[in-house]
Structures are given as structure tokens and as C-alpha cells.
Design a protein around this motif. Structure first.
Motif, PDB file in Angstrom:
ATOM      1  N   HIS A 155       0.870  -1.181   0.000  1.00 16.23           N
ATOM      2  CA  HIS A 155       0.000   0.000   0.000  1.00 16.23           C
ATOM      3  C   HIS A 155       0.905   1.228   0.000  1.00 16.23           C
ATOM      4  CE1 HIS A 155      -3.958  -1.865   0.700  1.00 16.23           C
ATOM      5  NE2 HIS A 155      -3.276  -2.778   1.374  1.00 16.23           N
ATOM      6  N   LEU A 156       0.579   2.193  -0.854  1.00 17.48           N
ATOM      7  CA  LEU A 156       1.410   3.390  -0.945  1.00 17.48           C
ATOM      8  C   LEU A 156       0.547   4.643  -0.955  1.00 17.48           C
ATOM      9  CD1 LEU A 156       2.672   1.171  -3.324  1.00 17.48           C
ATOM     10  CD2 LEU A 156       4.612   2.647  -2.823  1.00 17.48           C
ATOM     11  N   VAL A 157       1.043   5.673  -0.324  1.00 19.39           N
ATOM     12  CA  VAL A 157       0.481   7.022  -0.435  1.00 19.39           C
ATOM     13  C   VAL A 157       1.440   7.818  -1.317  1.00 19.39           C
ATOM     14  CG1 VAL A 157      -0.126   9.132   0.794  1.00 19.39           C
ATOM     15  CG2 VAL A 157      -0.569   6.910   1.848  1.00 19.39           C
ATOM     16  N   VAL A 158       0.936   8.409  -2.386  1.00 25.41           N
ATOM     17  CA  VAL A 158       1.788   9.178  -3.294  1.00 25.41           C
ATOM     18  C   VAL A 158       1.111  10.504  -3.614  1.00 25.41           C
ATOM     19  CG1 VAL A 158       0.822   7.948  -5.295  1.00 25.41           C
ATOM     20  CG2 VAL A 158       2.969   9.189  -5.539  1.00 25.41           C
ATOM     21  N   SER A 159       1.889  11.548  -3.645  1.00 27.60           N
ATOM     22  CA  SER A 159       1.330  12.884  -3.882  1.00 27.60           C
ATOM     23  C   SER A 159       1.033  13.096  -5.359  1.00 27.60           C
ATOM     24  CB  SER A 159       2.299  13.959  -3.392  1.00 27.60           C
ATOM     25  OG  SER A 159       3.506  13.928  -4.150  1.00 27.60           O
ATOM     26  N   SER A 160       0.027  13.904  -5.638  1.00 29.84           N
ATOM     27  CA  SER A 160      -0.291  14.312  -7.008  1.00 29.84           C
ATOM     28  C   SER A 160       0.352  15.645  -7.347  1.00 29.84           C
ATOM     29  CB  SER A 160      -1.813  14.413  -7.189  1.00 29.84           C
ATOM     30  OG  SER A 160      -2.413  13.150  -6.998  1.00 29.84           O
ATOM     31  N   VAL A 161       1.188  16.122  -6.450  1.00 31.23           N
ATOM     32  CA  VAL A 161       1.968  17.341  -6.645  1.00 31.23           C
ATOM     33  C   VAL A 161       3.428  16.995  -6.373  1.00 31.23           C
ATOM     34  CG1 VAL A 161       2.376  19.710  -5.884  1.00 31.23           C
ATOM     35  CG2 VAL A 161       0.045  18.793  -5.917  1.00 31.23           C
ATOM     36  N   GLY A 162       4.339  17.476  -7.221  1.00 26.41           N
ATOM     37  CA  GLY A 162       5.751  17.190  -7.019  1.00 26.41           C
ATOM     38  C   GLY A 162       6.609  18.410  -7.285  1.00 26.41           C
ATOM     39  N   LEU A 163       7.900  18.224  -7.130  1.00 33.95           N
ATOM     40  CA  LEU A 163       8.871  19.260  -7.451  1.00 33.95           C
ATOM     41  C   LEU A 163       9.554  18.906  -8.761  1.00 33.95           C
ATOM     42  CD1 LEU A 163      10.628  19.898  -4.009  1.00 33.95           C
ATOM     43  CD2 LEU A 163       9.146  21.491  -5.239  1.00 33.95           C
ATOM     44  N   ASP A 164       9.820  19.922  -9.589  1.00 36.57           N
ATOM     45  CA  ASP A 164      10.547  19.652 -10.827  1.00 36.57           C
ATOM     46  C   ASP A 164      12.003  19.312 -10.499  1.00 36.57           C
ATOM     47  OD1 ASP A 164      11.764  22.033 -10.204  1.00 36.57           O
ATOM     48  OD2 ASP A 164      11.249  23.051 -12.065  1.00 36.57           O
ATOM     49  N   ARG A 165      12.755  18.959 -11.532  1.00 37.90           N
ATOM     50  CA  ARG A 165      14.122  18.471 -11.319  1.00 37.90           C
ATOM     51  C   ARG A 165      15.021  19.521 -10.659  1.00 37.90           C
ATOM     52  NH1 ARG A 165      12.774  16.162 -16.470  1.00 37.90           N
ATOM     53  NH2 ARG A 165      12.684  13.878 -16.355  1.00 37.90           N
ATOM     54  N   SER A 166      14.693  20.787 -10.846  1.00 39.72           N
ATOM     55  CA  SER A 166      15.496  21.837 -10.216  1.00 39.72           C
ATOM     56  C   SER A 166      15.185  21.977  -8.738  1.00 39.72           C
ATOM     57  CB  SER A 166      15.257  23.188 -10.910  1.00 39.72           C
ATOM     58  OG  SER A 166      13.936  23.667 -10.634  1.00 39.72           O
ATOM     59  N   GLY A 167      14.029  21.438  -8.315  1.00 39.57           N
ATOM     60  CA  GLY A 167      13.618  21.553  -6.927  1.00 39.57           C
ATOM     61  C   GLY A 167      13.087  22.916  -6.559  1.00 39.57           C
ATOM     62  N   LYS A 168      12.773  23.749  -7.564  1.00 42.35           N
ATOM     63  CA  LYS A 168      12.340  25.124  -7.304  1.00 42.35           C
ATOM     64  C   LYS A 168      10.908  25.398  -7.749  1.00 42.35           C
ATOM     65  CE  LYS A 168      17.062  26.909  -7.778  1.00 42.35           C
ATOM     66  NZ  LYS A 168      17.951  27.840  -8.524  1.00 42.35           N
ATOM     67  N   ARG A 169      10.324  24.479  -8.530  1.00 47.32           N
ATOM     68  CA  ARG A 169       8.988  24.739  -9.073  1.00 47.32           C
ATOM     69  C   ARG A 169       8.084  23.537  -8.830  1.00 47.32           C
ATOM     70  NH1 ARG A 169       6.326  23.721 -13.808  1.00 47.32           N
ATOM     71  NH2 ARG A 169       8.161  22.619 -14.625  1.00 47.32           N
ATOM     72  N   LEU A 170       6.827  23.824  -8.445  1.00 52.18           N
ATOM     73  CA  LEU A 170       5.859  22.757  -8.224  1.00 52.18           C
ATOM     74  C   LEU A 170       5.307  22.251  -9.547  1.00 52.18           C
ATOM     75  CD1 LEU A 170       3.784  24.060  -5.168  1.00 52.18           C
ATOM     76  CD2 LEU A 170       5.462  22.208  -5.180  1.00 52.18           C
ATOM     77  N   VAL A 171       5.112  20.941  -9.632  1.00 52.45           N
ATOM     78  CA  VAL A 171       4.456  20.310 -10.779  1.00 52.45           C
ATOM     79  C   VAL A 171       3.113  19.786 -10.286  1.00 52.45           C
ATOM     80  CG1 VAL A 171       4.581  18.501 -12.512  1.00 52.45           C
ATOM     81  CG2 VAL A 171       6.678  19.654 -11.770  1.00 52.45           C
ATOM     82  N   TRP A 172       2.023  20.337 -10.815  1.00 51.94           N
ATOM     83  CA  TRP A 172       0.682  19.990 -10.360  1.00 51.94           C
ATOM     84  C   TRP A 172       0.076  18.901 -11.239  1.00 51.94           C
ATOM     85  CZ3 TRP A 172      -1.414  21.984  -5.923  1.00 51.94           C
ATOM     86  CH2 TRP A 172      -0.723  23.067  -5.359  1.00 51.94           C
ATOM     87  N   ASP A 173      -0.935  18.229 -10.685  1.00 50.48           N
ATOM     88  CA  ASP A 173      -1.742  17.250 -11.421  1.00 50.48           C
ATOM     89  C   ASP A 173      -0.898  16.146 -12.032  1.00 50.48           C
ATOM     90  OD1 ASP A 173      -4.085  18.695 -10.859  1.00 50.48           O
ATOM     91  OD2 ASP A 173      -3.752  19.998 -12.578  1.00 50.48           O
ATOM     92  N   VAL A 174      -0.012  15.571 -11.228  1.00 49.38           N
ATOM     93  CA  VAL A 174       0.693  14.368 -11.676  1.00 49.38           C
ATOM     94  C   VAL A 174      -0.338  13.252 -11.805  1.00 49.38           C
ATOM     95  CG1 VAL A 174       2.471  12.680 -11.108  1.00 49.38           C
ATOM     96  CG2 VAL A 174       2.810  15.097 -10.521  1.00 49.38           C
ATOM     97  N   ALA A 175      -0.494  12.695 -13.014  1.00 50.60           N
ATOM     98  CA  ALA A 175      -1.582  11.759 -13.298  1.00 50.60           C
ATOM     99  C   ALA A 175      -1.275  10.371 -12.751  1.00 50.60           C
ATOM    100  CB  ALA A 175      -1.819  11.679 -14.804  1.00 50.60           C
ATOM    101  N   TRP A 176      -2.267   9.797 -12.016  1.00 53.43           N
ATOM    102  CA  TRP A 176      -2.109   8.442 -11.494  1.00 53.43           C
ATOM    103  C   TRP A 176      -3.313   7.562 -11.795  1.00 53.43           C
ATOM    104  CZ3 TRP A 176       2.645   7.576 -10.186  1.00 53.43           C
ATOM    105  CH2 TRP A 176       3.422   8.556  -9.567  1.00 53.43           C
ATOM    106  N   ASN A 177      -4.470   8.147 -12.013  1.00 50.65           N
ATOM    107  CA  ASN A 177      -5.698   7.369 -11.905  1.00 50.65           C
ATOM    108  C   ASN A 177      -6.340   6.962 -13.227  1.00 50.65           C
ATOM    109  OD1 ASN A 177      -7.439   6.015 -10.210  1.00 50.65           O
ATOM    110  ND2 ASN A 177      -8.887   7.698 -10.052  1.00 50.65           N
ATOM    111  N   CYS A 178      -5.646   7.061 -14.357  1.00 52.35           N
ATOM    112  CA  CYS A 178      -6.235   6.583 -15.605  1.00 52.35           C
ATOM    113  C   CYS A 178      -5.792   5.146 -15.858  1.00 52.35           C
ATOM    114  CB  CYS A 178      -5.859   7.482 -16.777  1.00 52.35           C
ATOM    115  SG  CYS A 178      -4.119   7.417 -17.235  1.00 52.35           S
TER     116      CYS A 178
END
Length: 291
Positions: A155-178
């Protein structure tokens, strides 16, 4: 008078079925702590008043398999983890495996240690390749089902929001549920577990009555089989953490599901995950101890 049977009573009555060299030391230690819980055998605090009154409070076992201490562990973990996780969207992910492999992991429990990292890497690899994002992942290994059968899955909890490779910008709506994503995750998880089993086999880390060539054929056969994978949206962070906490800290056998015990047979209920109905099951007391 409370005549409801208890797990402690069953363990005490059938000590000879688990208190021997054939039982894993961690299990024997845990069972003994449960029997000693609240009895004073583990120690106690003594309180005294100026008037001479004294009170003795025995120590509890703090064992996750204990029906009372395990529940306290759930609440403590839930509070700590809920405070640590940021207030962002999450989903819950399930990774399972075919039942043909369950016995391999049961006989070689050290192999279970690698599954959380494999599951987390599967999710992180997808998020990085498709979204260029680093996501927050909490991985929980669960080894038993409602019938007390050995059933290893993640069982895992994973965020749908992440940080880009630079670690300075948020990446929204990371798709998991299709469906496409779930299929890709299942294939990645399955292939990596098979590679893991083959590597441990080659290094002589798997003990089995089956010959090595038979195990290799079994593992390769599962490379292209369907394994169950699921993704569930959550109403809130707390709801998802509460759900997963039951698998991390709760005892395998909870007291309120115990229906009857006559000294030889134990009857209990569990919830069937497919029908969503309560099912009554029965084991001999010695079978229950070995579970």
C-alpha cells in the motif's frame, strides 16, 4: 461478568503450538510480551501518596500484535504522520502479486525487505519520466489478509503534486488514476519484482524445496502475467492516512472480530473485500497461533 474470549487466553492455552524453536524468534518474543502485558512481568511504576496510599501500574508490552497496544500504536503513528505530510493532494496505490509467489516470500521473509523500495521506485520512475517531477511517497508493506492468510502486497500514499528536477517549481496534477497509467505501473512493478527474484536466486539467497531451474521458470512465467494494481482517490489527507495506518500498525488479529473459543476451535469474522460482506471463518486454536 465478561465471558468474551481473548487472544491472550488462546495463546496461553496453546503455548506448545508456538513456543518452540520452529517459530521465528520475533514471533515468540511478541507472543510472550502479549501474555506479560499488564501483569507486572515487564515491570511497573509504583506511586505513593503522603498519606501512605500506594498504587502499582504494570507496564504494557508495546507490541503491535497486542489488541490494546497495537491500537495505541495506530493512534500515535496516525498523529505523527498526519502532522508530517504537507497539505497537498494524494492518491492511494495498491501493488499485489500472483498467489504462486506468496509461498516463496513466506519461506524467505528476508526478501520482503526489498519490496517497499521496488514499489516506491516504480511510482517515482513514472513521475520523473512523464512529468519531470519528484513526488512524495509513503510505502507500507502488508503481509496478511482478512482470513489471516499470508498475502504480501504493498500500500502506498503518493502525492499528485511534485517538485521539478530543479527543486524550485511545483508540478501539479501528476496523473495516477487513468487506466493507461495503472497498466504501465503494474507492468513496471511486475517486471522489477521478477528481476529482483531472479537476482536473489542467482546469488543463492532463496531457500526452497523446488530446484533452482523450476524456480527460474516460475519467475519468468510471471513476467507477462496480470497482477492486480489499483489507484484510489482520497477525500482528504487524513482519510488516506487513517486507511493506510490500519495496515502498518494494527495487530493481524483484532479482538473485536473474535466470536467464540471453546478451548479447541476459534471462530472469527472478517470482511470480504470483493463482496463487502462479513464472512465467518474458523480455525483450530493451534492453527490460529501459527498464523
Amino acid at each position: 461478568m465478561n465471558n468474551k474470549p481473548s487472544l491472550k487466553q488462546i495463546l496461553g492455552d496453546h503455548r506448545n503450538s508456538w513456543d518452540h524453536a520452529g517459530t521465528r524468534p520475533a514471533v515468540r518474543s511478541c507472543f510472550q510480551k502479549m501474555l506479560d502485558c499488564g501483569t507486572g512481568a515487564l515491570g511497573a511504576d509504583i506511586y505513593a501518596s503522603p498519606s501512605g496510599e500506594r498504587g502499582i501500574v504494570p507496564y504494557t508490552c508495546k507490541c503491535s500484535a497486542c489488541s490494546s497496544c497495537g491500537q495505541r500504536a495506530i493512534l500515535d503513528w496516525l498523529q505523527a504522520t498526519g502532522s508530517d505530510l504537507p497539505e497537498i493532494p494524494y492518491v492511494g496505490v495498491l501493488f499485489s502479486m500472483d498467489k504462486d509467489l506468496w509461498e516463496i516470500f513466506r519461506e524467505n521473509r528476508h526478501l520482503l525487505d526489498g519490496l517497499p523500495a521496488i514499489a516506491a521506485d516504480t511510482l517515482q520512475d513514472w513521475a520523473d519520466r512523464k512529468h519531470g517531477a519528484r513526488v512524495l511517497i509513503l510505502a507500507v508493506l502488508h503481509t496478511f489478509g482478512g482470513r489471516l492468510n499470508f498475502y504480501p502486497h504493498m500500500h502506498l500514499v503518493v502525492s499528485s503534486v511534485g517538485l521539478d528536477r530543479s527543486g524550485k517549481r511545483l508540478v501539479w496534477d501528476v496523473a495516477w488514476n487513468c487506466c493507461y497509467v495503472q497498466q504501465a505501473l503494474m507492468q513496471k512493478w511486475r517486471h522489477t519484482v521478477v528481476d529482483y527474484l531472479l537476482a536473489t536466486l542467482d546469488h543463492g539467497l532463496i531457500s526452497s524445496v523446488r530446484p533452482k531451474h523450476e524456480l527460474r521458470a516460475l519467475f519468468e512465467e510471471h513476467r507477462n502475467r496480470w497482477w492486480k494494481t489499483g489507484v484510489r482517490e482520497c477525500r482528504s489527507k487524513r482519510a488516506l492516512v487513517e486507511y493506510i495506518s490500519r495496515y502498518l500498525r494494527r495487530p493481524p488479529f483484532v479482538q473485536h472480530k473474535l466470536l467464540s473459543y471453546d478451548g479447541k476451535r476459534v471462530t472469527f469474522w472478517y470482511k470480504d473485500t470483493k463482496t463487502k460482506q462479513r464472512v465467518v471463518n474458523e480455525y483450530s486454536a493451534s492453527e490460529l497461533d501459527r498464523k
